[in-house]
Design an enzyme around this catalytic site. Structure first.
Site, PDB file in Angstrom:
ATOM      1  N   HIS A   1       0.794  -1.241   0.000  1.00 43.96           N
ATOM      2  CA  HIS A   1       0.000   0.000   0.000  1.00 43.96           C
ATOM      3  C   HIS A   1       0.824   1.287   0.000  1.00 43.96           C
ATOM      4  O   HIS A   1       0.264   2.368  -0.111  1.00 43.96           O
ATOM      5  CB  HIS A   1      -0.950   0.027   1.202  1.00 43.96           C
ATOM      6  CG  HIS A   1      -0.273   0.354   2.504  1.00 43.96           C
ATOM      7  ND1 HIS A   1       0.364  -0.591   3.269  1.00 43.96           N
ATOM      8  CD2 HIS A   1      -0.115   1.530   3.155  1.00 43.96           C
ATOM      9  CE1 HIS A   1       0.872  -0.010   4.346  1.00 43.96           C
ATOM     10  NE2 HIS A   1       0.609   1.281   4.314  1.00 43.96           N
TER      11      HIS A   1
HETATM   12  C1  UD1 Z   1      -1.941   6.034   5.419  1.00 47.79           C
HETATM   13  C2  UD1 Z   1      -0.650   6.529   6.073  1.00 47.79           C
HETATM   14  C3  UD1 Z   1       0.383   5.407   6.048  1.00 47.79           C
HETATM   15  C4  UD1 Z   1      -0.153   4.128   6.663  1.00 47.79           C
HETATM   16  C5  UD1 Z   1      -1.494   3.760   6.015  1.00 47.79           C
HETATM   17  C6  UD1 Z   1      -2.087   2.598   6.769  1.00 47.79           C
HETATM   18  C7  UD1 Z   1      -0.218   8.935   5.760  1.00 47.79           C
HETATM   19  C8  UD1 Z   1       0.551   9.947   5.017  1.00 47.79           C
HETATM   20  N1  UD1 Z   1      -0.094   7.658   5.322  1.00 47.79           N
HETATM   21  O1  UD1 Z   1      -1.638   5.741   4.071  1.00 47.79           O
HETATM   22  O2  UD1 Z   1       1.508   5.819   6.796  1.00 47.79           O
HETATM   23  O3  UD1 Z   1       0.769   3.102   6.474  1.00 47.79           O
HETATM   24  O4  UD1 Z   1      -2.397   4.872   6.092  1.00 47.79           O
HETATM   25  O5  UD1 Z   1      -3.035   1.928   6.034  1.00 47.79           O
HETATM   26  O6  UD1 Z   1      -0.910   9.265   6.687  1.00 47.79           O
HETATM   27  N2  UD1 Z   1      -8.828   5.196   0.702  1.00 47.79           N
HETATM   28  C9  UD1 Z   1     -10.072   4.661   0.536  1.00 47.79           C
HETATM   29  N3  UD1 Z   1     -10.797   4.375   1.654  1.00 47.79           N
HETATM   30  C10 UD1 Z   1     -10.354   4.616   2.921  1.00 47.79           C
HETATM   31  C11 UD1 Z   1      -9.084   5.176   3.060  1.00 47.79           C
HETATM   32  C12 UD1 Z   1      -8.335   5.460   1.945  1.00 47.79           C
HETATM   33  O7  UD1 Z   1     -10.531   4.423  -0.580  1.00 47.79           O
HETATM   34  O8  UD1 Z   1     -11.078   4.305   3.890  1.00 47.79           O
HETATM   35  C13 UD1 Z   1      -8.028   5.480  -0.526  1.00 47.79           C
HETATM   36  C14 UD1 Z   1      -8.279   6.884  -1.071  1.00 47.79           C
HETATM   37  O9  UD1 Z   1      -8.186   6.796  -2.455  1.00 47.79           O
HETATM   38  C15 UD1 Z   1      -7.098   7.660  -0.545  1.00 47.79           C
HETATM   39  C16 UD1 Z   1      -5.993   6.598  -0.541  1.00 47.79           C
HETATM   40  O10 UD1 Z   1      -6.643   5.396  -0.197  1.00 47.79           O
HETATM   41  O11 UD1 Z   1      -6.759   8.773  -1.319  1.00 47.79           O
HETATM   42  C17 UD1 Z   1      -4.880   6.876   0.432  1.00 47.79           C
HETATM   43  O12 UD1 Z   1      -5.382   7.049   1.750  1.00 47.79           O
HETATM   44  P1  UD1 Z   1      -4.541   7.903   2.819  1.00 47.79           P
HETATM   45  O13 UD1 Z   1      -5.167   7.793   4.145  1.00 47.79           O
HETATM   46  O14 UD1 Z   1      -4.271   9.272   2.313  1.00 47.79           O
HETATM   47  O15 UD1 Z   1      -3.142   7.190   2.825  1.00 47.79           O
HETATM   48  P2  UD1 Z   1      -2.801   5.659   2.993  1.00 47.79           P
HETATM   49  O16 UD1 Z   1      -2.130   5.201   1.746  1.00 47.79           O
HETATM   50  O17 UD1 Z   1      -3.944   4.910   3.511  1.00 47.79           O
HETATM   51  N1  UDP Z   2      -4.506  -5.243   8.550  1.00 41.45           N
HETATM   52  C1  UDP Z   2      -5.816  -5.705   8.606  1.00 41.45           C
HETATM   53  N2  UDP Z   2      -6.437  -6.035   7.429  1.00 41.45           N
HETATM   54  C2  UDP Z   2      -5.826  -5.935   6.217  1.00 41.45           C
HETATM   55  C3  UDP Z   2      -4.480  -5.464   6.184  1.00 41.45           C
HETATM   56  C4  UDP Z   2      -3.852  -5.110   7.354  1.00 41.45           C
HETATM   57  O1  UDP Z   2      -6.392  -5.822   9.686  1.00 41.45           O
HETATM   58  O2  UDP Z   2      -6.460  -6.240   5.202  1.00 41.45           O
HETATM   59  C5  UDP Z   2      -3.832  -4.872   9.794  1.00 41.45           C
HETATM   60  C6  UDP Z   2      -2.537  -5.588  10.027  1.00 41.45           C
HETATM   61  O3  UDP Z   2      -2.772  -6.836  10.661  1.00 41.45           O
HETATM   62  C7  UDP Z   2      -1.783  -4.606  10.920  1.00 41.45           C
HETATM   63  C8  UDP Z   2      -2.246  -3.276  10.391  1.00 41.45           C
HETATM   64  O4  UDP Z   2      -3.473  -3.510   9.711  1.00 41.45           O
HETATM   65  O5  UDP Z   2      -2.188  -4.725  12.266  1.00 41.45           O
HETATM   66  C9  UDP Z   2      -1.234  -2.702   9.451  1.00 41.45           C
HETATM   67  O6  UDP Z   2      -1.779  -1.619   8.780  1.00 41.45           O
HETATM   68  P1  UDP Z   2      -1.251  -1.104   7.379  1.00 41.45           P
HETATM   69  O7  UDP Z   2      -0.514  -2.166   6.675  1.00 41.45           O
HETATM   70  O8  UDP Z   2      -2.424  -0.499   6.682  1.00 41.45           O
HETATM   71  O9  UDP Z   2      -0.316   0.116   7.786  1.00 41.45           O
HETATM   72  P2  UDP Z   2       1.172   0.266   8.355  1.00 41.45           P
HETATM   73  O10 UDP Z   2       1.350  -0.674   9.501  1.00 41.45           O
HETATM   74  O11 UDP Z   2       2.114   0.016   7.229  1.00 41.45           O
HETATM   75  O12 UDP Z   2       1.218   1.705   8.746  1.00 41.45           O
END
Ligand code: UD1
Ligand code: UDP
Length: 383
Positions: free
Chosen positions: A219
Site C-alpha cells: 500500500h
Molecule cells: C496512510 C498513512 C500510512 C499508513 C497507512 C495505513 C499517511 C501519510 N499515510 O496511508 O503511513 O501506512 O495509512 O493503512 O498518513 N482510501 C479509501 N478508503 C479509505 C481510506 C483510503 O478508498 O477508507 C483510498 C483513497 O483513495 C485515498 C488513498 O486510499 O486517497 C490513500 O489514503 P490515505 O489515508 O491518504 O493514505 P494511505 O495510503 O492509507
Molecule cells: N490489517 C488488517 N487487514 C488488512 C491489512 C492489514 O487488519 O487487510 C492490519 C494488520 O494486521 C496490521 C495493520 O493492519 O495490524 C497494518 O496496517 P497497514 O498495513 O495499513 O499500515 P502500516 O502498519 O504500514 O502503517
C-alpha cells in the site's frame, strides 16, 4: 483521575488504540478517562468500523470526517478539528500513534496549545525523508513530552537526535521522557491470536490451505503510484505462484486496488487477473488478518505492522521497500529487504522456502506495553 485525548485515523492506529483502551477499561478505569477522536482519515467500513466492532474499542467521541485529500488539505482540516476539541476538553495528555497525517495533525494542534503529547511508537526512522511518514514521525517526536519506543533501535535513534536518557520528571516537551517499552501491537497479537483461530473463517472462504500460501500486502505510495515498481511487485507475485504452485493471498488496501488497472501494464494486469492461484481480496478484518499471518508460509509486504506481525507468528518476511524501520527483523535473519525488485523478491522467496528461519528472538517486548504506558502517564504530573 487524568483525562487523555487519543487521536486515531488510519487502520493501524485504530488497531493499536485497541490495546490501550482495553488496558484502561480493565485496570485503569478509575484513574484514566479516555476521549477518542477519529479524524476520518480512513473511512471505508473495512478500513475503520470493522475494527471497532471486532476489537471492542469504544466508539469515537468525535469523528472529524476529514476523509481523503492532498497531504496539506487533509492535515489542515484535521488540525482545525483537533484544536477545537482540545480547547473544549483541555486534556492532561494527547495520545498519538505512529506516523500518519493524523499523527502529525495531532502533534501540531497539541503543541500550539501546550497540551503534553504522548507518542506511542516513537523513535522509528527509515532515514528516508521522501517518505511522508518519516517527516510526520520526526516532527511528532520533537514536539512530544513522553516518548514510548517499541524497540532498542528506536530508543537509540532518539538518543542520537539529542533526546536525553537522564531527564527527570516532571517531563515537558523541553525536558521529555523517553522510554523503551516494547511494541503495543505485540500486546494485540498475543491477545487476539486465540480468538482469531476460533472465529476467523478466512482460509475456507478463500480456499487457502495452512502453510500452502504466501500472504502479501502492498500500500505504500511509492509502490502503488510508480508504475514500474507496482509492475515489478505484481509480476513477482504472478511468477512465484506459477513457479511454486503456491497460492498468493492479497488483501489489498483500497489505494492499491484502485490503481492496478491504471498502473500495471496490460500484460501483467491480465496475467494476474487470470491467474487462478492469486486471490485478490478486499481489506480483511484484524482477526482474519491474524489468521492469514499465522497460516501463511511467508509474508511479502511493504506494511510496517504486517512485518512485525509476521515475526510474532514466526513467519519470514520479504520487505518490498528500500529499507525498514524494523531492523531487528532483518538482523534476526527473519526478514529480507528486497525493495520493489522483481528478481529480488523471487530470490528471497526461494531462499526462505529452502531456509526457513529457526529463531525469532523476543525483540519487541513482553506484550505489556499498554500497561507500561498507562502507569508512566499516571506517574507524571501535568506541568
Ligand atoms: C496512510 C498513512 C500510512 C499508513 C497507512 C495505513 C499517511 C501519510 N499515510 O496511508 O503511513 O501506512 O495509512 O493503512 O498518513 N482510501 C479509501 N478508503 C479509505 C481510506 C483510503 O478508498 O477508507 C483510498 C483513497 O483513495 C485515498 C488513498 O486510499 O486517497 C490513500 O489514503 P490515505 O489515508 O491518504 O493514505 P494511505 O495510503 O492509507
Ligand atoms: N490489517 C488488517 N487487514 C488488512 C491489512 C492489514 O487488519 O487487510 C492490519 C494488520 O494486521 C496490521 C495493520 O493492519 O495490524 C497494518 O496496517 P497497514 O498495513 O495499513 O499500515 P502500516 O502498519 O504500514 O502503517
Amino acid at each position: 483521575m487524568i483525562r487523555i485525548v487519543t487521536v486515531i485515523g488510519a487502520r493501524p492506529q485504530i488497531i493499536k488504540a485497541a490495546a490501550l483502551s482495553r488496558v484502561i477499561a480493565s485496570d485503569y478505569a478509575h484513574l484514566i478517562s479516555e476521549i477518542i477522536v477519529h479524524t476520518g482519515q480512513h473511512y471505508d467500513a473495512n478500513m475503520s468500523q470493522v475494527f471497532f466492532d471486532e476489537l471492542g474499542i469504544p466508539a469515537p467521541d468525535y469523528n472529524l470526517g476529514v476523509g481523503s485529500g492532498t497531504h496539506g488539505k487533509q492535515t489542515a482540516l484535521m488540525i482545525e478539528g483537533i484544536e477545537k476539541i482540545l480547547l473544549e476538553v483541555r486534556p492532561d495528555y494527547l495520545v498519538l500513534y505512529g506516523d500518519t497525517n493524523s499523527t502529525l495533525a495531532g502533534a501540531i494542534a497539541a503543541s500550539k496549545l501546550r497540551v503534553p503529547i504522548v507518542h506511542i511508537e516513537a523513535g522509528l526512522r527509515s532515514f528516508n525523508k521522501s517518505m511522508p511518514e518519516e517527516i510526520n514521525r520526526i516532527m511528532c517526536d520533537h514536539a512530544s513530552t513522553l516518548l514510548f519506543s517499541p524497540t532498542a533501535t528506536g530508543f537509540n535513534n532518539l538518543v542520537s537526535e539529542g533526546f536525553k536518557t537522564n531527564n527527570l520528571a516532571p517531563y515537558t516537551c523541553d525536558n521529555p521522557g523517553i522510554f523503551h517499552c516494547g511494541d503495543i501491537m505485540y500486546d494485540n497479537s498475543l491477545y487476539f491470536a486465540g480468538l482469531a483461530e476460533m472465529k476467523s473463517g478466512i482460509l475456507a472462504q478463500w480456499g487457502l490451505n495452512q502453510g500452502r500460501f504466501i500472504l502479501g500486502t502492498i500500500h505504500r505510495d511509492n509502490n502503488t503510484d510508480i508504475p514500474g515498481r507496482l509492475n515489478a511487485i505484481f509480476s513477482a507475485f504472478d511468477r512465484i505462484s506459477r513457479e511454486h504452485r503456491l497460492l498468493v493471498a492479497l488483501p489489498l488496501h483500497p489505494r492499491t486496488s484502485g490503481l492496478l488497472a491504471k498502473n500495471l501494464t496490460p500484460s501483467v494486469y491480465n496475467s494476474v487477473k487470470e491467474n487462478p492461484l492469486i486471490r485478490v481480496m478486499p481489506p480483511v478484518s484484524f482477526l482474519d488478518m491474524i489468521k492469514l499471518e499465522k497460516h501463511a508460509v511467508m509474508v511479502v509486504t511493504d506494511s510496517g505492522g504486517v512485518q512485525k506481525e509476521a515475526y510474532y507468528f514466526s513467519k519470514p518476511c520479504i520487505i518490498a521497500r528500500p529499507e525498514t524501520e524494523w531492523v531487528e527483523i532483518v538482523d534476526a535473519g527473519a526478514g529480507i529487504v528486497t525493495d520493489a525488485n522483481e528478481d529480488g523478491i523471487i530470490q528471497a522467496v526461494n531462499y526462505f522456502l529452502n531456509n526457513p528461519p529457526l529463531l525469532y528472538p523476543p525483540v519487541f517486548g513482553d506484550g505489556k506495553a499498554a500497561a507500561f504506558i498507562c502507569s508512566t502517564m499516571l506517574e507524571q504530573v501535568r506541568v
